[in-house]
Each structure stands twice: as C-alpha cells, then as structure tokens.
Design a protein around this motif. Structure first.
Motif, PDB file in Angstrom:
ATOM      1  N   LEU A   1      -9.184  -9.831  10.512  1.00 30.54           N
ATOM      2  CA  LEU A   1      -7.968  -9.048  10.271  1.00 30.54           C
ATOM      3  C   LEU A   1      -8.197  -8.018   9.171  1.00 30.54           C
ATOM      4  N   LYS A   2      -8.816  -8.428   8.090  1.00 29.49           N
ATOM      5  CA  LYS A   2      -9.082  -7.526   6.972  1.00 29.49           C
ATOM      6  C   LYS A   2      -9.993  -6.380   7.388  1.00 29.49           C
ATOM      7  N   GLU A   3     -11.069  -6.704   8.097  1.00 28.23           N
ATOM      8  CA  GLU A   3     -12.031  -5.684   8.516  1.00 28.23           C
ATOM      9  C   GLU A   3     -11.406  -4.678   9.473  1.00 28.23           C
ATOM     10  N   VAL A   4     -10.582  -5.172  10.388  1.00 32.44           N
ATOM     11  CA  VAL A   4      -9.919  -4.284  11.346  1.00 32.44           C
ATOM     12  C   VAL A   4      -8.909  -3.393  10.620  1.00 32.44           C
ATOM     13  N   GLY A   5      -8.148  -3.976   9.711  1.00 33.14           N
ATOM     14  CA  GLY A   5      -7.188  -3.186   8.948  1.00 33.14           C
ATOM     15  C   GLY A   5      -7.861  -2.069   8.172  1.00 33.14           C
ATOM     16  N   MET A   6      -8.984  -2.363   7.569  1.00 34.24           N
ATOM     17  CA  MET A   6      -9.723  -1.341   6.823  1.00 34.24           C
ATOM     18  C   MET A   6     -10.285  -0.282   7.761  1.00 34.24           C
ATOM     19  N   GLU A   7     -10.733  -0.703   8.929  1.00 39.55           N
ATOM     20  CA  GLU A   7     -11.308   0.234   9.901  1.00 39.55           C
ATOM     21  C   GLU A   7     -10.299   1.284  10.351  1.00 39.55           C
ATOM     22  N   VAL A   8      -9.059   0.861  10.586  1.00 40.56           N
ATOM     23  CA  VAL A   8      -8.036   1.795  11.085  1.00 40.56           C
ATOM     24  C   VAL A   8      -7.080   2.266   9.990  1.00 40.56           C
ATOM     25  N   ASN A   9      -7.331   1.822   8.767  1.00 39.00           N
ATOM     26  CA  ASN A   9      -6.502   2.210   7.623  1.00 39.00           C
ATOM     27  C   ASN A   9      -5.043   1.772   7.789  1.00 39.00           C
ATOM     28  N   LEU A  10      -4.869   0.481   8.072  1.00 39.01           N
ATOM     29  CA  LEU A  10      -3.539  -0.109   8.157  1.00 39.01           C
ATOM     30  C   LEU A  10      -3.480  -1.330   7.240  1.00 39.01           C
ATOM     31  N   PRO A  11      -2.411  -1.482   6.466  1.00 38.73           N
ATOM     32  CA  PRO A  11      -2.231  -2.736   5.716  1.00 38.73           C
ATOM     33  C   PRO A  11      -2.057  -3.881   6.698  1.00 38.73           C
TER      34      PRO A  11
ATOM     35  N   LYS B   1       0.864  -1.192   0.000  1.00 40.19           N
ATOM     36  CA  LYS B   1       0.000   0.000   0.000  1.00 40.19           C
ATOM     37  C   LYS B   1       0.897   1.238   0.000  1.00 40.19           C
ATOM     38  N   ASP B   2       0.834   2.070   1.057  1.00 41.79           N
ATOM     39  CA  ASP B   2       1.644   3.294   1.084  1.00 41.79           C
ATOM     40  C   ASP B   2       2.928   3.133   1.907  1.00 41.79           C
ATOM     41  N   VAL B   3       3.252   1.913   2.271  1.00 37.89           N
ATOM     42  CA  VAL B   3       4.430   1.643   3.105  1.00 37.89           C
ATOM     43  C   VAL B   3       5.559   1.103   2.224  1.00 37.89           C
ATOM     44  N   PHE B   4       6.775   1.622   2.438  1.00 31.58           N
ATOM     45  CA  PHE B   4       7.932   1.185   1.655  1.00 31.58           C
ATOM     46  C   PHE B   4       8.981   0.553   2.563  1.00 31.58           C
ATOM     47  N   PHE B   5       9.378  -0.666   2.236  1.00 31.08           N
ATOM     48  CA  PHE B   5      10.505  -1.320   2.895  1.00 31.08           C
ATOM     49  C   PHE B   5      11.761  -1.030   2.075  1.00 31.08           C
ATOM     50  N   GLY B   6      12.846  -0.684   2.755  1.00 30.26           N
ATOM     51  CA  GLY B   6      14.093  -0.421   2.059  1.00 30.26           C
ATOM     52  C   GLY B   6      14.356   1.049   1.855  1.00 30.26           C
ATOM     53  N   GLY B   7      13.495   1.904   2.376  1.00 26.09           N
ATOM     54  CA  GLY B   7      13.700   3.346   2.309  1.00 26.09           C
ATOM     55  C   GLY B   7      14.396   3.857   3.565  1.00 26.09           C
ATOM     56  N   LYS B   8      14.306   5.151   3.802  1.00 25.50           N
ATOM     57  CA  LYS B   8      14.972   5.739   4.963  1.00 25.50           C
ATOM     58  C   LYS B   8      14.242   5.437   6.272  1.00 25.50           C
ATOM     59  N   GLU B   9      12.904   5.344   6.208  1.00 20.29           N
ATOM     60  CA  GLU B   9      12.125   5.132   7.421  1.00 20.29           C
ATOM     61  C   GLU B   9      12.069   3.651   7.791  1.00 20.29           C
TER      62      GLU B   9
ATOM     63  N   LYS C   1      -2.148   2.198  15.687  1.00 21.09           N
ATOM     64  CA  LYS C   1      -2.260   3.245  14.680  1.00 21.09           C
ATOM     65  C   LYS C   1      -1.855   4.595  15.260  1.00 21.09           C
ATOM     66  N   LEU C   2      -2.284   4.873  16.471  1.00 25.37           N
ATOM     67  CA  LEU C   2      -1.947   6.140  17.132  1.00 25.37           C
ATOM     68  C   LEU C   2      -0.448   6.278  17.370  1.00 25.37           C
ATOM     69  N   LEU C   3       0.229   5.159  17.525  1.00 27.54           N
ATOM     70  CA  LEU C   3       1.679   5.178  17.771  1.00 27.54           C
ATOM     71  C   LEU C   3       2.482   5.361  16.485  1.00 27.54           C
ATOM     72  N   GLY C   4       1.841   5.212  15.340  1.00 29.80           N
ATOM     73  CA  GLY C   4       2.558   5.325  14.075  1.00 29.80           C
ATOM     74  C   GLY C   4       3.040   4.002  13.520  1.00 29.80           C
ATOM     75  N   VAL C   5       2.497   2.885  14.029  1.00 30.72           N
ATOM     76  CA  VAL C   5       2.817   1.577  13.458  1.00 30.72           C
ATOM     77  C   VAL C   5       2.331   1.551  12.017  1.00 30.72           C
ATOM     78  N   HIS C   6       3.122   0.934  11.130  1.00 26.59           N
ATOM     79  CA  HIS C   6       2.837   0.998   9.700  1.00 26.59           C
ATOM     80  C   HIS C   6       1.961  -0.144   9.183  1.00 26.59           C
ATOM     81  N   ILE C   7       2.128  -1.338   9.759  1.00 25.31           N
ATOM     82  CA  ILE C   7       1.416  -2.515   9.272  1.00 25.31           C
ATOM     83  C   ILE C   7       0.931  -3.334  10.471  1.00 25.31           C
ATOM     84  N   LEU C   8      -0.296  -3.845  10.372  1.00 29.97           N
ATOM     85  CA  LEU C   8      -0.876  -4.679  11.419  1.00 29.97           C
ATOM     86  C   LEU C   8      -0.626  -6.151  11.099  1.00 29.97           C
ATOM     87  N   ARG C   9      -0.136  -6.880  12.079  1.00 24.10           N
ATOM     88  CA  ARG C   9       0.098  -8.306  11.911  1.00 24.10           C
ATOM     89  C   ARG C   9      -0.912  -9.112  12.733  1.00 24.10           C
ATOM     90  N   GLY C  10      -1.138 -10.336  12.307  1.00 24.60           N
ATOM     91  CA  GLY C  10      -2.002 -11.236  13.063  1.00 24.60           C
ATOM     92  C   GLY C  10      -2.094 -12.567  12.340  1.00 24.60           C
TER      93      GLY C  10
END
Length: 268
Positions: A83-93, A19-27, A51-60
């Motif tokens: 997992l899918k429904e929760v990810g969509m709810e908080v806008n996290l991959p 989605k909008d997350v990049f692995f291998g960049g500066k962050e 999500k409030l902490l700035g975590v980029h991706i939700l695992r489960g």
C-alpha cells in the motif's frame, strides 16, 4: 471536564489535513480503493486509474477483521508495504485500518491516515493510543452505536491532544436484511449541525450492494457529508474481499462527475 467537541456555533470547524488533502473544507474528499490490499500489480492498476479520476486518498485493508476466522485476514505487514509503495508511486496518501495497539508503531510507518474500524470503535485503549500518535484518524461508527457513543469515541482520541479526527458513517445494524446495514444519514445531518468535526460516509459498507452505492453517495453529499469512502476495483467481481459491494472504476468516475454537479446545485 469540558468536552472538546463543543457547539460549533462557538468555535471554528475542525479541518483535518492528510498530506495535501483537507477534510472539512469546501471540496468533498473522495477515498477509494479495494477492501483488501491485493498484489502489487493489481494495486498499482487500481491506484493509477483512481488518480486519473481525481480521487484524493487511496484505501486498502492490510489487516482484515472478519466475522469468520477462516476467511481471508489480509496480507498484513506485506500488505502495508504494498500500500505504501503504491501510494508513493502515484502520489496519493493512503489510509488503512489498525486493529491492535500492539501493531500501531508498525502501521504508522506506512500509513498517512489510520482507520479505526466499526468493531474497534469501543476499543478505548486503541483510541487513546492513536490519539497519542498525533496521526490523522478515520473513526468509523460502531455497528450498533448511538451518535453520542460515536462522538464520545472521538473524544477519547482528542483527549490525548489529537484533533485530527474524521468521523465515518458506515451504516448501523437494524432488522432490515436486504442491505448489509442501514445507512443512517440522519447522523451526518446531526454531526454537521451540532459538532465541528468532519464527517464522511461509506456507502459500500452502508449498503453492501454495489448497485446502491451511487445513489447513497449522492444522498450523503446532499445530507452534508464532507466526503465519501468507496470500495473500488478494476475487476470488482474478482475482488478478494466484499466483491458484492465493490464498484468499478467507471462507476467511481460517474459518481465523482455527478457529485460535482450536485455540489453546484447545493451551493446555489
């Protein structure tokens, strides 16, 4: 046949987009969440906090490979839906493990990134199939795999035309039994020096002890890791799976804050 993970000095580093997350960049990419997908209420509580902490991706984990067949095996297809429904709810991959090529088409409907677990690193049929899918893949290192075997597993995926692969160091089995595994941060330095593929670290499985997760997270970043995958829960002691290595939301917050400070030091 020419290998695809060639010397990074001759090619640009691979960046993997989820989605909008990049692995291998500066962050540094932070993946977090419970070991196993639990009830919708618990999952949404965990996800909102992360999500409030700035975590980029939700695992489960929806499908859980367990040493004993009598242990909790995950909520499986119901877990995928939660997992899918929760990810969509908080806008996290979301990232979740696929264990069997026969489940791949169904898992793809719900996941944004496919995880290949340690036990399946040598499952070359599965590696080829996730390669054909084109989906981003998180490839965990096998329990006793050498770095070369781990990298070759990534090659199986890439040979199908899928370069969206992120390696994950999660500890290897040694004679030490105080920790669940021995976190091999040598491998992170080797991958960053020799190859052009992103690599992250799993300090939760790497140690099996929540009191060591923060320290090994900092060590992983110092070794050059592109990110971390950390097991977390709003009530770690009551986590369905791997409670002893699961950290609290406050611990994740502390880890993220200190990593940002550490990155500043390392960049100077």
């Amino acid at each position: 046949m020419k290998k695809l993970l060639v010397d990074k000095n001759n090619n640009d580093n691979i960046k993997v987009k989820v989605k909008d997350v990049f692995f291998g960049g500066k962050e540094k990419v932070i993946i977090s969440g419970p070991c196993s997908v639990e009830s919708p209420d618990i999952m949404i509580d965990i996800a909102r906090n992360l999500k409030l902490l700035g975590v980029h991706i939700l695992r489960g984990g929806a499908f859980k490979p367990r040493t004993s067949p009598y242990d909790f095996q995950g909520l499986q297809y119901e877990g995928l839906k939660i997992l899918k429904e929760v990810g969509m709810e908080v806008n996290l991959p979301v990232v979740t493990e696929v264990m069997d090529a026969r489940d791949l088409d169904e898992v793809i409907k719900y996941a944004d990134m496919l995880q290949i677990g340690s036990r399946n690193m040598y499952n070359y049929t599965l590696l080829r199939e996730v390669g054909k899918s084109g989906m981003p893949v998180l490839l965990k290192r096998g329990l006793s795999a050498t770095i070369n075997e781990w990298v070759n597993a990534a090659e199986y995926i890439m040979m199908e035309g899928n370069f969206n692969v992120v390696l994950c160091e999660r500890g290897i089995r040694t004679f030490e039994n105080y920790t669940r595994n021995t976190l091999d941060l040598n491998s992170v330095a080797v991958v960053k020096q020799k190859y052009r593929i992103p690599v992250i670290v799993d300090p939760s499985h790497g140690t099996g002890r929540r009191e060591l997760v923060a320290a090994m997270s900092f060590a992983a970043v110092a070794a050059g890791a592109d990110g971390l995958i950390i097991e977390s829960h709003v009530n770690p002691d009551n986590s369905i799976s791997d409670a002893t290595q699961t950290v609290s939301i406050d611990s994740v917050k502390d880890i993220i804050c200190k990593i940002k400070k550490l990155e500043t030091i390392l960049q100077n």
